[in-house]
Design a protein around this motif. Sequence first.
Motif, PDB file in Angstrom:
ATOM      1  N   ALA A  69      -2.629  96.033  24.944  1.00  0.00           N
ATOM      2  CA  ALA A  69      -1.825  97.185  25.344  1.00  0.00           C
ATOM      3  C   ALA A  69      -2.655  98.138  26.201  1.00  0.00           C
ATOM      4  CB  ALA A  69      -1.294  97.900  24.107  1.00  0.00           C
ATOM      5  N   GLN A  70      -1.998  98.720  27.192  1.00  0.00           N
ATOM      6  CA  GLN A  70      -2.690  99.531  28.197  1.00  0.00           C
ATOM      7  C   GLN A  70      -2.979 100.942  27.694  1.00  0.00           C
ATOM      8  OE1 GLN A  70      -2.958  97.672  31.695  1.00  0.00           O
ATOM      9  NE2 GLN A  70      -3.065  96.486  29.819  1.00  0.00           N
ATOM     10  N   GLY A  71      -4.210 101.388  27.957  1.00  0.00           N
ATOM     11  CA  GLY A  71      -4.631 102.726  27.549  1.00  0.00           C
ATOM     12  C   GLY A  71      -5.035 103.570  28.745  1.00  0.00           C
ATOM     13  N   LEU A  72      -5.274 104.844  28.498  1.00  0.00           N
ATOM     14  CA  LEU A  72      -5.551 105.827  29.551  1.00  0.00           C
ATOM     15  C   LEU A  72      -7.037 106.147  29.604  1.00  0.00           C
ATOM     16  CD1 LEU A  72      -4.487 107.961  31.621  1.00  0.00           C
ATOM     17  CD2 LEU A  72      -4.185 109.512  29.659  1.00  0.00           C
ATOM     18  N   ARG A 111      -3.463  80.076  22.013  1.00  0.00           N
ATOM     19  CA  ARG A 111      -4.856  80.555  21.920  1.00  0.00           C
ATOM     20  C   ARG A 111      -5.026  81.877  22.671  1.00  0.00           C
ATOM     21  NH1 ARG A 111      -7.070  76.205  23.826  1.00  0.00           N
ATOM     22  NH2 ARG A 111      -7.002  76.906  25.988  1.00  0.00           N
ATOM     23  N   GLY A 112      -4.396  81.980  23.842  1.00  0.00           N
ATOM     24  CA  GLY A 112      -4.544  83.175  24.658  1.00  0.00           C
ATOM     25  C   GLY A 112      -4.001  84.427  23.986  1.00  0.00           C
ATOM     26  N   TRP A 113      -2.858  84.311  23.327  1.00  0.00           N
ATOM     27  CA  TRP A 113      -2.304  85.465  22.606  1.00  0.00           C
ATOM     28  C   TRP A 113      -3.238  85.881  21.471  1.00  0.00           C
ATOM     29  CZ3 TRP A 113       2.650  88.053  22.970  1.00  0.00           C
ATOM     30  CH2 TRP A 113       3.393  87.681  24.096  1.00  0.00           C
ATOM     31  N   GLU A 114      -3.816  84.905  20.789  1.00  0.00           N
ATOM     32  CA  GLU A 114      -4.773  85.228  19.710  1.00  0.00           C
ATOM     33  C   GLU A 114      -6.028  85.877  20.283  1.00  0.00           C
ATOM     34  OE1 GLU A 114      -5.324  81.404  17.973  1.00  0.00           O
ATOM     35  OE2 GLU A 114      -3.430  81.455  16.831  1.00  0.00           O
ATOM     36  N   MET A 115      -6.509  85.365  21.409  1.00  0.00           N
ATOM     37  CA  MET A 115      -7.693  85.941  22.054  1.00  0.00           C
ATOM     38  C   MET A 115      -7.428  87.380  22.502  1.00  0.00           C
ATOM     39  SD  MET A 115      -8.951  82.705  24.404  1.00  0.00           S
ATOM     40  CE  MET A 115     -10.438  83.506  25.057  1.00  0.00           C
ATOM     41  N   SER A 116      -6.232  87.634  23.000  1.00  0.00           N
ATOM     42  CA  SER A 116      -5.887  88.970  23.462  1.00  0.00           C
ATOM     43  C   SER A 116      -5.943  89.977  22.320  1.00  0.00           C
ATOM     44  CB  SER A 116      -4.490  88.959  24.092  1.00  0.00           C
ATOM     45  OG  SER A 116      -4.147  90.232  24.583  1.00  0.00           O
ATOM     46  N   ALA A 117      -5.370  89.606  21.169  1.00  0.00           N
ATOM     47  CA  ALA A 117      -5.376  90.507  20.017  1.00  0.00           C
ATOM     48  C   ALA A 117      -6.798  90.798  19.548  1.00  0.00           C
ATOM     49  CB  ALA A 117      -4.551  89.905  18.889  1.00  0.00           C
ATOM     50  N   ALA A 118      -7.629  89.759  19.492  1.00  0.00           N
ATOM     51  CA  ALA A 118      -9.027  89.945  19.083  1.00  0.00           C
ATOM     52  C   ALA A 118      -9.766  90.797  20.107  1.00  0.00           C
ATOM     53  CB  ALA A 118      -9.709  88.595  18.921  1.00  0.00           C
ATOM     54  N   GLU A 119      -9.450  90.571  21.366  1.00  0.00           N
ATOM     55  CA  GLU A 119     -10.091  91.286  22.469  1.00  0.00           C
ATOM     56  C   GLU A 119      -9.819  92.782  22.409  1.00  0.00           C
ATOM     57  OE1 GLU A 119     -11.814  91.033  26.630  1.00  0.00           O
ATOM     58  OE2 GLU A 119     -11.889  89.775  24.857  1.00  0.00           O
ATOM     59  N   ALA A 120      -8.605  93.149  22.026  1.00  0.00           N
ATOM     60  CA  ALA A 120      -8.239  94.561  21.993  1.00  0.00           C
ATOM     61  C   ALA A 120      -9.180  95.345  21.084  1.00  0.00           C
ATOM     62  CB  ALA A 120      -6.791  94.706  21.527  1.00  0.00           C
ATOM     63  N   ALA A 121      -9.403  94.835  19.882  1.00  0.00           N
ATOM     64  CA  ALA A 121     -10.285  95.527  18.941  1.00  0.00           C
ATOM     65  C   ALA A 121     -11.745  95.451  19.375  1.00  0.00           C
ATOM     66  CB  ALA A 121     -10.115  94.922  17.548  1.00  0.00           C
ATOM     67  N   GLU A 122     -12.148  94.279  19.825  1.00  0.00           N
ATOM     68  CA  GLU A 122     -13.553  94.074  20.187  1.00  0.00           C
ATOM     69  C   GLU A 122     -13.970  94.952  21.363  1.00  0.00           C
ATOM     70  OE1 GLU A 122     -16.091  90.615  22.450  1.00  0.00           O
ATOM     71  OE2 GLU A 122     -14.544  89.975  21.021  1.00  0.00           O
ATOM     72  N   LYS A 123     -13.147  94.984  22.421  1.00  0.00           N
ATOM     73  CA  LYS A 123     -13.537  95.724  23.616  1.00  0.00           C
ATOM     74  C   LYS A 123     -13.389  97.233  23.431  1.00  0.00           C
ATOM     75  CE  LYS A 123     -15.053  92.259  25.789  1.00  0.00           C
ATOM     76  NZ  LYS A 123     -14.614  91.661  27.037  1.00  0.00           N
ATOM     77  N   THR A 124     -12.474  97.655  22.573  1.00  0.00           N
ATOM     78  CA  THR A 124     -12.405  99.078  22.247  1.00  0.00           C
ATOM     79  C   THR A 124     -13.687  99.509  21.543  1.00  0.00           C
ATOM     80  OG1 THR A 124      -9.986  98.990  22.052  1.00  0.00           O
ATOM     81  CG2 THR A 124     -11.096 100.865  21.032  1.00  0.00           C
TER      82      THR A 124
END
Length: 321
Positions: free
Chosen positions: A141-144, A258-271
């Motif tokens: 999800a997009q943030g500011l 796999r991509g949807w799962e990676m995206s969810a993990a990515e959101a928390a990790e990159k934040t």
Amino acid sequence: MFKYAATFALGLGCVTPVAAETWDMPTPYGDSTFHTVNIRQFAEDVAAGSNGALDITVHSAGSLFPHGEIKNAVRSRQVPLGEFFLSTLSNEDLAFGIDSQPFVATSYDDAARLWAAQKPVITGLLEKQGLMPLFAVPWPAQGLYTNGAVADVDGLSGLRFRAYNAALEEFATLAKAAPVQVEAADIPQAFATGQVQAMITSPSTGANSTAWDFVSHYTAIDAWVPKNIVVVNKRVFDGLAPEVQAAVLEAAAAAETRGWEMSAAEAAEKTKVMADNGMVIGAPSEALVTGLKAIGAQMLDNWKSGASEDALAILNAYQAH
């Protein structure tokens, strides 16, 4: 002549194996982006599933074609397949860009329901251009991203605002900011030169572009969950042997999951990466949410007024469930 050469070789008892078919695949994003990581795994799965009959060479970071040219390169068979940001096709039909409308779908569950409604329409629109979707994967999800906290939408007024599609251009304009088109790979330079001062994008893009070098705050407004899509030229795909087609489709289905799962993990990790590098991570104020949702409502009204029957069918199907 080739026929006789082959006959001669067989006559000598030499059996030459059929060479693997090689496909070039352009993508817009760098190797560290999870979309590219997922696509490289897709390519490996195709090679394994086809027993080496099809080899996909991934050309990342716009190195083969610029982002805006990838879809037409696949359509014209300059390359057999490619990846691009789906809503960049909104100028063709607004059905392509509904996932970039603010506050229509703001969670992965919402995004999955929206894609279920969108996919049959997108498939039909692409089919008319000789293209076939293989899989689609969302960004977080997009943030500011801003320098300093933003209390309300008035805090965006006058800022040079990075845009990556028509929806963000409209958003920036309605927020009284100045939209500037900048590709993901060019974000650091754009901020460094003052070309842009703020942006809305995913934690993935923020961390990959070392956003902490040029902005101080990330506000998790969860504005929308846009997707990348991988498409193949239908005529080229139809030319594959049935077992190779099956290998491509099986690898594509695995890549989407796999991509949807990676995206969810990515959101928390990159934040977390951004926080660890000193950025202030915060939730939006009530006033900011109210102002942003008002812009979103106005944008959706504008979208509806220009939407095709296909596009409206997507929204109706999504809102009905």
